[in-house]
Design a protein around this motif. Structure first.
Motif, PDB file in Angstrom:
ATOM      1  N   PRO A   1       0.936  -1.288   0.277  1.00 26.45           N
ATOM      2  CA  PRO A   1      -0.148  -0.470   0.224  1.00 26.45           C
ATOM      3  C   PRO A   1       0.549   0.960   0.171  1.00 26.45           C
ATOM      4  O   PRO A   1       1.699   1.207   0.910  1.00 26.45           O
ATOM      5  N   GLY A   2       0.094   2.526  -0.460  1.00 29.23           N
ATOM      6  CA  GLY A   2       1.377   3.858  -1.090  1.00 29.23           C
ATOM      7  C   GLY A   2       1.538   4.309   0.666  1.00 29.23           C
ATOM      8  O   GLY A   2       3.123   4.444   0.807  1.00 29.23           O
ATOM      9  N   TYR A   3       1.062   4.327   1.853  1.00 33.44           N
ATOM     10  CA  TYR A   3       1.030   4.597   3.278  1.00 33.44           C
ATOM     11  C   TYR A   3       2.633   3.598   3.750  1.00 33.44           C
ATOM     12  O   TYR A   3       3.301   4.156   3.977  1.00 33.44           O
ATOM     13  N   VAL A   4       2.328   2.272   3.693  1.00 29.00           N
ATOM     14  CA  VAL A   4       3.210   1.080   3.743  1.00 29.00           C
ATOM     15  C   VAL A   4       4.324   1.626   3.462  1.00 29.00           C
ATOM     16  O   VAL A   4       5.607   1.520   3.678  1.00 29.00           O
ATOM     17  N   SER A   5       4.579   2.147   1.678  1.00 31.63           N
ATOM     18  CA  SER A   5       5.273   1.837   0.627  1.00 31.63           C
ATOM     19  C   SER A   5       6.482   3.608   1.388  1.00 31.63           C
ATOM     20  O   SER A   5       7.710   3.311   1.580  1.00 31.63           O
ATOM     21  N   GLN A   6       5.253   4.362   1.376  1.00 32.55           N
ATOM     22  CA  GLN A   6       6.414   5.539   1.870  1.00 32.55           C
ATOM     23  C   GLN A   6       6.992   5.479   3.719  1.00 32.55           C
ATOM     24  O   GLN A   6       7.785   5.876   3.698  1.00 32.55           O
ATOM     25  N   LEU A   7       6.165   4.359   4.399  1.00 32.79           N
ATOM     26  CA  LEU A   7       6.972   4.415   5.096  1.00 32.79           C
ATOM     27  C   LEU A   7       7.815   3.870   5.366  1.00 32.79           C
ATOM     28  O   LEU A   7       9.255   3.814   6.290  1.00 32.79           O
ATOM     29  N   VAL A   8       7.738   2.392   5.106  1.00 34.33           N
ATOM     30  CA  VAL A   8       9.102   1.501   4.669  1.00 34.33           C
ATOM     31  C   VAL A   8      10.616   2.495   4.143  1.00 34.33           C
ATOM     32  O   VAL A   8      11.639   2.500   4.264  1.00 34.33           O
ATOM     33  N   SER A   9       9.598   3.389   2.956  1.00 33.53           N
ATOM     34  CA  SER A   9      10.994   3.903   2.355  1.00 33.53           C
ATOM     35  C   SER A   9      11.358   4.851   3.446  1.00 33.53           C
ATOM     36  O   SER A   9      13.168   5.355   2.991  1.00 33.53           O
ATOM     37  N   ALA A  10      11.063   5.348   4.474  1.00 33.93           N
ATOM     38  CA  ALA A  10      11.557   6.188   5.498  1.00 33.93           C
ATOM     39  C   ALA A  10      12.337   5.737   5.607  1.00 33.93           C
ATOM     40  O   ALA A  10      13.573   6.550   6.091  1.00 33.93           O
ATOM     41  N   LEU A  11      12.501   4.523   6.161  1.00 35.73           N
ATOM     42  CA  LEU A  11      13.432   3.637   6.656  1.00 35.73           C
ATOM     43  C   LEU A  11      14.975   3.657   6.147  1.00 35.73           C
ATOM     44  O   LEU A  11      16.481   2.899   6.499  1.00 35.73           O
ATOM     45  N   THR A  12      14.997   3.719   4.867  1.00 31.75           N
ATOM     46  CA  THR A  12      16.566   4.231   4.534  1.00 31.75           C
ATOM     47  C   THR A  12      16.748   4.421   4.727  1.00 31.75           C
ATOM     48  O   THR A  12      18.300   3.849   4.312  1.00 31.75           O
TER      49      THR A  12
ATOM     50  N   ILE B   1      14.074  -3.868   2.151  1.00 28.27           N
ATOM     51  CA  ILE B   1      12.676  -4.072   1.262  1.00 28.27           C
ATOM     52  C   ILE B   1      13.159  -2.125   0.418  1.00 28.27           C
ATOM     53  O   ILE B   1      12.707  -1.946  -0.841  1.00 28.27           O
ATOM     54  N   SER B   2      13.345  -1.603   1.396  1.00 21.40           N
ATOM     55  CA  SER B   2      13.075   0.028   0.901  1.00 21.40           C
ATOM     56  C   SER B   2      14.177   0.277   0.536  1.00 21.40           C
ATOM     57  O   SER B   2      13.879   1.284  -0.546  1.00 21.40           O
ATOM     58  N   ARG B   3      15.414  -0.480   0.138  1.00 27.72           N
ATOM     59  CA  ARG B   3      15.785   0.056  -1.166  1.00 27.72           C
ATOM     60  C   ARG B   3      15.607  -0.638  -2.481  1.00 27.72           C
ATOM     61  O   ARG B   3      16.053   0.481  -3.348  1.00 27.72           O
ATOM     62  N   ILE B   4      14.198  -1.301  -2.532  1.00 28.48           N
ATOM     63  CA  ILE B   4      13.372  -1.980  -3.367  1.00 28.48           C
ATOM     64  C   ILE B   4      12.746  -0.393  -4.347  1.00 28.48           C
ATOM     65  O   ILE B   4      12.448  -0.305  -5.242  1.00 28.48           O
ATOM     66  N   LEU B   5      12.226  -0.331  -3.038  1.00 28.84           N
ATOM     67  CA  LEU B   5      11.187   0.512  -2.997  1.00 28.84           C
ATOM     68  C   LEU B   5      11.164   1.899  -3.424  1.00 28.84           C
ATOM     69  O   LEU B   5      10.242   1.960  -4.281  1.00 28.84           O
TER      70      LEU B   5
END
Length: 215
Positions: free
Chosen positions: A46-57, A176-180
């Motif tokens: 989901p978009g919000y999960v993707s944004q959250l995970v991406s922030a972890l990068t 996973i964030s590096r892929i997203l």
């Protein structure tokens, strides 16, 4: 803890996985796998999960890892755990050098725009290649070190399990964030994890030979 026999087994398996992934990637046999997995992750997240995970990068960035490593190193020196301090230096500095050499050796372009190596605002005119993922290697190595400390020195069994699971989840999310964020192919991540596991246990073995663990 894991016996030397199983450690050696894990090291050889990890190195074997890295060699296989490297060979297949250089022969362009993993292109379909990379594209399908990247597409699947994008579709199911989901978009919000993707944004959250991406922030972890950012947690795997060179700046954050250097600062955390320095703080942990000072704490270990303060408590006179010199064997762990030595291992941390071997794991972190050696891991950075190993990642740099592998990137220069294979020179795989990123799925997104090519970048240059940056640290604390300073930019080196050296291309930051994709294989293997530096973010993932730095994260796996430091988190593996924290897991080692947790397993050896955390309170009870429940605490050891909780801390280990939390750290493993953090490791997975950063990878996973590096892929997203479209900075790495899945094979970059798999290669980074496998070579990091090999390097971590190699450093652990060397450290224990040089400086037996203080209980």
């Amino acid at each position: 803890m894991i016996s030397n026999r199983y450690r050696n087994g894990i090291m050889m398996i990890s190195l074997g996985i890295f060699i296989v992934i490297t060979f297949l990637s250089l022969q362009h046999h993993m292109v379909t796998f990379d594209r399908r997995l990247m597409h699947w992750l994008t579709e199911v997240t989901p978009g919000y999960v993707s944004q959250l995970v991406s922030a972890l990068t950012i947690l795997g960035s060179g700046e954050v890892i250097v600062i955390l490593t320095f703080i942990i190193f000072l704490a270990l020196m303060l408590y006179k755990r010199f064997e762990y301090a030595l291992m941390l230096l071997m794991v972190s500095i050696g891991g950075i050098v190993l990642n740099f050499l592998l990137k220069i050796l294979f020179q795989r372009e990123r799925p997104g725009d090519m970048t240059v190596i940056e640290m604390f605002g300073f930019s080196l005119e050296v291309a930051s290649y994709s294989f293997p993922s530096g973010h993932t290697m730095r994260s796996v190595l430091l988190i593996s070190f924290l897991i080692l400390l947790s397993l050896r020195h955390a309170g009870g069994k429940v605490m050891k399990v909780v801390l280990t699971l939390m750290l493993l989840c953090l490791m997975l999310l950063i990878a996973i964030s590096r892929i997203l964020v479209d900075m790495h192919f899945p094979t970059d991540i798999l290669a980074a994890v496998s070579i990091s596991v090999f390097w971590f246990f190699a450093c652990l073995g060397v450290t224990e030979r040089l400086m037996p663990q203080k209980r």
